[in-house]
Design a protein around this motif. Structure first.
Motif, short mmCIF file in Angstrom:
data_model
loop_
_atom_site.label_atom_id
_atom_site.label_comp_id
_atom_site.label_asym_id
_atom_site.label_seq_id
_atom_site.Cartn_x
_atom_site.Cartn_y
_atom_site.Cartn_z
N ASP A 644 4.12 1.80 -2.73
CA ASP A 644 3.14 1.47 -3.77
C ASP A 644 1.74 1.35 -3.19
OD1 ASP A 644 5.19 -0.71 -5.87
OD2 ASP A 644 5.09 1.46 -5.68
N GLU A 645 0.74 1.83 -3.97
CA GLU A 645 -0.65 1.63 -3.59
C GLU A 645 -1.09 0.26 -4.06
OE1 GLU A 645 -2.26 6.23 -3.65
OE2 GLU A 645 -3.04 4.78 -5.11
N VAL A 646 -1.73 -0.50 -3.13
CA VAL A 646 -2.13 -1.87 -3.45
C VAL A 646 -3.55 -2.10 -2.93
CG1 VAL A 646 0.21 -2.82 -3.42
CG2 VAL A 646 -1.13 -2.72 -1.30
N LYS A 647 -4.13 -3.21 -3.41
CA LYS A 647 -5.42 -3.64 -2.91
C LYS A 647 -5.24 -5.00 -2.26
CE LYS A 647 -10.16 -4.71 -4.31
NZ LYS A 647 -11.11 -4.78 -5.45
N VAL A 648 -5.70 -5.13 -0.99
CA VAL A 648 -5.64 -6.41 -0.29
C VAL A 648 -6.92 -7.17 -0.66
CG1 VAL A 648 -5.44 -7.56 1.93
CG2 VAL A 648 -4.32 -5.36 1.58
N SER A 649 -6.77 -8.20 -1.47
CA SER A 649 -7.93 -8.90 -2.05
C SER A 649 -8.82 -9.51 -0.97
CB SER A 649 -7.47 -9.98 -3.03
OG SER A 649 -6.69 -9.39 -4.06
N SER A 650 -8.22 -10.13 0.05
CA SER A 650 -9.02 -10.83 1.05
C SER A 650 -9.89 -9.88 1.88
CB SER A 650 -8.10 -11.64 1.98
OG SER A 650 -7.15 -10.78 2.58
N PHE A 651 -9.46 -8.60 2.01
CA PHE A 651 -10.24 -7.61 2.77
C PHE A 651 -10.97 -6.63 1.87
CE2 PHE A 651 -6.95 -8.86 5.81
CZ PHE A 651 -7.71 -9.14 6.92
N ASN A 652 -10.65 -6.64 0.57
CA ASN A 652 -11.23 -5.70 -0.38
C ASN A 652 -11.00 -4.26 0.10
OD1 ASN A 652 -12.53 -4.95 -2.74
ND2 ASN A 652 -14.56 -4.91 -1.78
N GLN A 653 -9.77 -4.00 0.57
CA GLN A 653 -9.41 -2.69 1.08
C GLN A 653 -8.14 -2.20 0.41
OE1 GLN A 653 -10.91 -0.67 3.37
NE2 GLN A 653 -12.64 -2.05 3.54
N LYS A 654 -8.09 -0.87 0.20
CA LYS A 654 -6.89 -0.27 -0.38
C LYS A 654 -5.93 0.13 0.72
CE LYS A 654 -9.20 1.59 -4.50
NZ LYS A 654 -9.52 2.81 -5.27
N GLY A 655 -4.65 0.14 0.38
CA GLY A 655 -3.63 0.57 1.31
C GLY A 655 -2.35 0.85 0.57
N HIS A 656 -1.25 0.97 1.31
CA HIS A 656 0.04 1.14 0.64
C HIS A 656 1.10 0.35 1.40
CE1 HIS A 656 -0.06 4.50 3.55
NE2 HIS A 656 1.20 4.12 3.76
N LEU A 657 2.15 -0.02 0.68
CA LEU A 657 3.21 -0.85 1.24
C LEU A 657 4.12 -0.01 2.12
CD1 LEU A 657 4.11 -2.95 -1.93
CD2 LEU A 657 2.52 -3.54 -0.11
N VAL A 658 4.45 -0.58 3.29
CA VAL A 658 5.37 0.11 4.21
C VAL A 658 6.78 -0.46 4.05
CG1 VAL A 658 5.86 0.67 6.61
CG2 VAL A 658 3.49 0.59 5.81
N GLU A 659 6.89 -1.80 4.22
CA GLU A 659 8.20 -2.44 4.04
C GLU A 659 7.99 -3.93 3.86
OE1 GLU A 659 10.54 -2.01 7.50
OE2 GLU A 659 8.98 -2.67 8.89
N LYS A 660 9.01 -4.56 3.29
CA LYS A 660 8.97 -6.00 3.07
C LYS A 660 9.42 -6.70 4.33
CE LYS A 660 9.84 -9.29 -0.65
NZ LYS A 660 10.47 -9.48 -1.98
N THR A 661 8.61 -7.67 4.80
CA THR A 661 8.92 -8.33 6.07
C THR A 661 9.37 -9.78 5.90
OG1 THR A 661 6.59 -8.93 6.28
CG2 THR A 661 7.30 -6.87 7.34
N GLY A 662 9.31 -10.28 4.67
CA GLY A 662 9.70 -11.67 4.41
C GLY A 662 9.94 -11.89 2.93
N ASP A 663 10.14 -13.17 2.56
CA ASP A 663 10.42 -13.48 1.17
C ASP A 663 9.25 -13.09 0.27
OD1 ASP A 663 10.92 -16.47 -0.80
OD2 ASP A 663 11.68 -14.44 -1.08
N LYS A 664 8.05 -13.44 0.67
CA LYS A 664 6.85 -13.14 -0.12
C LYS A 664 5.80 -12.45 0.77
CE LYS A 664 7.98 -15.10 -4.09
NZ LYS A 664 8.01 -14.36 -5.39
#
Length: 785
Positions: A644-664
């Motif tokens: 999924d394409e996401v936006k990291v709010s704290s960095f104001n940068q776009k990226g995409h999810l690689v894998e889930k590493t924890g509960d949240k």
């Protein structure tokens, strides 16, 4: 330095190559006499002079030495009162011109803020003798002929001579045109014999013309006769020539006297120009062999990066990193013959001599060499028939001489130490000789194929083993030097590759001692470890470069952001000042109006008028429109998944999810960086079409670590285009707006093919060659849709 060592290490061949780049015989003379210095200070100065000349060649192409000749003998003859010829004088004028040209050339560069302190110091010592140069060139042309206007007397004499010669020719031409001339003359032409005008007359008509016979043809049928009618005129021409010659001698003598007055200054100029030609000769040679300036020390430390022997063809030579004198003072290179051991030995030796002679060396910038008081070398087969010495005896004569003289300021090179005698005795002698030289503190490199010396490097501090790599697959040496890894014979592997039966090889291994087998296994393990370390280092270097590039890009974005912010602040401040000024003007207008009303109505101002005035004051107050914040998007309930394409709010940068590493928590790919981010800091943007229809396992298994550059150099045409297509798909998936494809310049076939391919690609918005700072036509910058 011993002449034998200079010859053994082929320094004379380097000098021969150097001499080809001389601009004059003076420079060649300097090069022929070049020998290394043993003084650090002198070697450093020579290197700095060569480096300055290399800078001049890099910036201006070359230095002007046109006209420079070796006029020393002529100048010395003028000093003792000799008369110089016109050719000698024009050569002296050319030398004065060369000094003036090079002086102005260096001064102009220094005035352009180019630092050339040593060359500028030499240029300032040149004396521009402009007056003498002008005097000579006013009297003599470039071909050495005395000009008519060299003196008034000479001009008049030559005019008289030409007038008389014209009268002689007129007289003889009238004879040629006579009715009987065709019968009596062999040819109707005027010719010259003994500097006198004559006619070719047939033998039988000699008495017809009278006069003087000056010559006859080889057959005797034709006589060259000066007719009696022109004898007096010819005498007048001869007298004019004598007077002309005397005037020319007078002019040359005067010019010689003027030259003698400045002879000492010209001789000093010639010596300085010879030095400068020699310096630029070294710089031109450095450019030819792609050399760089080494750092010099007197601590015996040698560090060479990608060193190439200067006498080997540049396309075939293998470069090597070589270090000596810091952690270890002795290198023992073992391994089979024809592997390149001697080349490595000679490379270190010739580099040392070149550096101490002020010559740059063909290695990368940052290389370091030591200045030694002495360099000793025992290299090659020096069997002497005249002295009845065997190869071993000849080597021992050299080694005995080395052991008498070597000390801590020496570089000692042994090739095949201990060879030519019984292997057991030779190995023992080699170890003893190495111990002796090592104990004196000398820097030593020795080659050998005795297996006993492999253990020598492990048993002594300050000694290290080395070998030259051998490719078992191709059964040939690669000529790469491996520091820290002793050489192997590779006899079993080579025999197996060539078809020898396994049972024969196994039987041979059984004849070897356990110690030899263990050493062989240890060497093999060292080689495997080295190859793995090199591969890991290459990967780490690649990642480091990508991270550095991303860091630079982010820095550039931050600078652009700060500049834009400053512009906005400046604009807002200007707007605020303007609005405040308008408000102040309106307020003053309101107050003025109130005062006027007060005077006119004597203090009885109606309520509605005050209300209107108050309203105008309120409207005059500046109102600044605040930037509207975009309404926060309502978090849509979406189950995040890899890809999924996401936006990291704290960095104001776009990226995409690689894998889930924890509960949240998720691992997010931003450009070439991966980081762990809390799910609460993520804003879902969408799912790429390429990923929507793929199963989750496929998405998770995909590696989205894509470089910002694709290097195609060395690739075949078809493979290159396949790599470009795959790379563009990965770059689009990674969300890159722009990538670079490195194809090099070469013949242009790969570059043209890549350009044609990019024109028709669905994901390419625009493609252009790189700018000068980006790699020029060797790189294509691609903007993606």
């Amino acid at each position: 330095m011993q002449q034998r060592v200079l010859k053994v290490l082929e320094f004379d061949k380097v000098r021969d190559q150097l001499m080809k780049h001389a601009a004059s015989s003076l420079g060649r003379e300097k090069a022929a006499a070049l020998v290394p210095t043993s003084t650090l200070q002198e070697a450093v100065r020579w290197q700095e002079e060569t480096d300055e000349a290399a800078k001049v060649i890099r910036l201006r192409g070359n230095a002007p030495f046109g006209g420079l000749t070796d006029a020393r003998a002529s100048l010395k003859r003028s000093i003792i009162g000799g008369m110089l010829s016109s050719q000698e004088l024009i050569e002296i004028a050319g030398t004065i011109y060369a000094a003036r040209q090079i002086k102005h050339f260096i001064e102009d560069m220094v005035e352009s803020d180019i630092e050339l302190p040593l060359l500028d110091e030499r240029a300032k010592m040149l004396i521009p003798l402009t007056d003498l140069e002008k005097r000579i060139k006013q009297c003599i042309d470039d071909n050495g002929e005395i000009l008519d206007h060299a003196s008034d007397t000479l001009r008049n004499l030559r005019q008289q001579k030409r007038t008389i010669e014209g009268r002689v020719r007129d007289k003889l031409e009238s004879m040629i045109r006579g009715s009987s001339a065709q019968t009596m003359l062999s040819d109707a032409i005027i010719t010259i014999r003994n500097d006198r005008f004559v006619l070719p007359v047939k033998q039988e008509y000699r008495s017809t013309y009278g006069g003087i016979v000056h010559d006859q043809s080889s057959s005797g049928a034709t006589l060259f006769i000066e007719p009696q009618a022109v004898v007096e005129l010819n005498n007048a021409v001869q007298q004019a020539r004598v007077r002309e010659k005397m005037e020319i001698e007078k002019i040359l003598r005067e010019l010689s006297e003027w030259t003698a007055q400045d002879a000492d200054a010209i001789l000093r100029n010639i010596e300085m120009l010879a030095e400068m030609d020699f310096i630029f000769m070294k710089a031109r040679y450095a450019k030819e062999i792609k050399a760089s300036k080494p750092e010099l020390n007197d601590s015996g430390i040698i560090k060479l990066f990608k060193a190439r022997h200067p006498l080997l063809p540049g396309d075939n030579v293998v470069s090597n990193d070589i270090a000596l004198g810091d952690e270890y003072s002795t290198i023992v290179i073992t391994g089979p013959n024809t592997g390149g051991k001697t080349v490595t030995l000679k490379t270190v030796g010739i580099f040392t001599l070149m550096a101490q002679a002020g010559l740059q060396v063909p290695a990368l910038d940052g290389s370091e060499l030591a200045v030694f008081q002495s360099v000793y070398a025992d290299i090659g087969d020096e069997q002497s028939i005249e002295q009845s010495l065997s190869t071993f005896s000849s080597h021992m004569v050299n080694i005995v001489d080395i052991l008498r003289k070597a000390d801590e300021n020496s570089l000692v090179l042994f090739d095949e130490l201990g060879a030519g005698t019984d292997p057991q005795e030779g190995a023992a002698l080699a170890i003893s000789i190495l111990d002796e030289v090592y104990g004196r503190g000398a820097r030593v490199i020795a080659t050998t194929h005795y297996p006993e010396l492999k253990a020598y490097g492990y048993n002594r501090d300050g000694v290290i083993n080395a070998s030259v790599e051998f490719d078992i697959e191709t059964l040939s040496p690669t000529y790469r030097l491996l520091i820290g890894v002793p050489g192997r014979s590779n006899a079993f592997e080579i025999s197996k590759r060539l078809g020898l039966d396994d049972y024969v090889i196994s039987s041979a291994k059984g004849h070897m001692t356990a110690e030899s087998n263990e050493v062989d296994k240890m060497i093999s393990a060292l080689e495997d470890s080295r190859k793995q370390a090199e591969a890991e280092m290459a990967d780490a270097e690649k990642i480091r470069k990508e991270a550095e590039q991303l860091h630079n890009e982010l820095q550039q974005q931050i600078l652009e952001f700060n500049e834009q912010r400053d512009r906005l602040f400046e604009k807002a401040e200007k707007e605020a000042v303007e609005r405040l000024a308008e408000a102040q003007t309106e307020a003053e207008n309101v107050i003025r109006h109130l005062r006027k009303m007060s005077k006119e109505q004597y203090g009885q101002i109606k309520e509605h008028e005050l209300i209107n005035a108050r309203k105008r004051l309120e409207e005059a107050q500046p109102v600044f429109q605040k930037s509207k914040k975009a309404p926060a998007k309502k978090k849509t309930e979406h189950s995040l998944k890899a890809g999924d394409e996401v936006k990291v709010s704290s960095f104001n940068q776009k990226g995409h999810l690689v894998e889930k590493t924890g509960d949240k928590e998720w691992q997010v790919q931003i450009g070439i960086m991966k980081m762990k981010v809390k799910e609460s800091d993520l804003q879902y943007l969408g799912t790429p079409k390429e990923i929507e229809n793929k199963p989750l396992a496929t998405v998770k298994g995909r590696d989205y670590h894509v470089s910002l550059e694709l290097d195609l150099r060395g690739e075949r045409y078809e493979n290159a285009l396949m790599k470009v297509e795959k790379y563009l798909d990965d770059a689009v998936l990674a969300g890159y707006p722009r990538v670079s494809i490195i194809h090099g310049k070469g013949t242009g076939a790969l570059r043209k093919g890549v350009q044609e391919f990019l024109k028709n690609h669905r994901s390419v918005k625009n493609a252009r060659f790189g700018e000068a700072g980006e790699g020029g036509s060797g790189i294509t910058v691609v903007e993606l849709k």
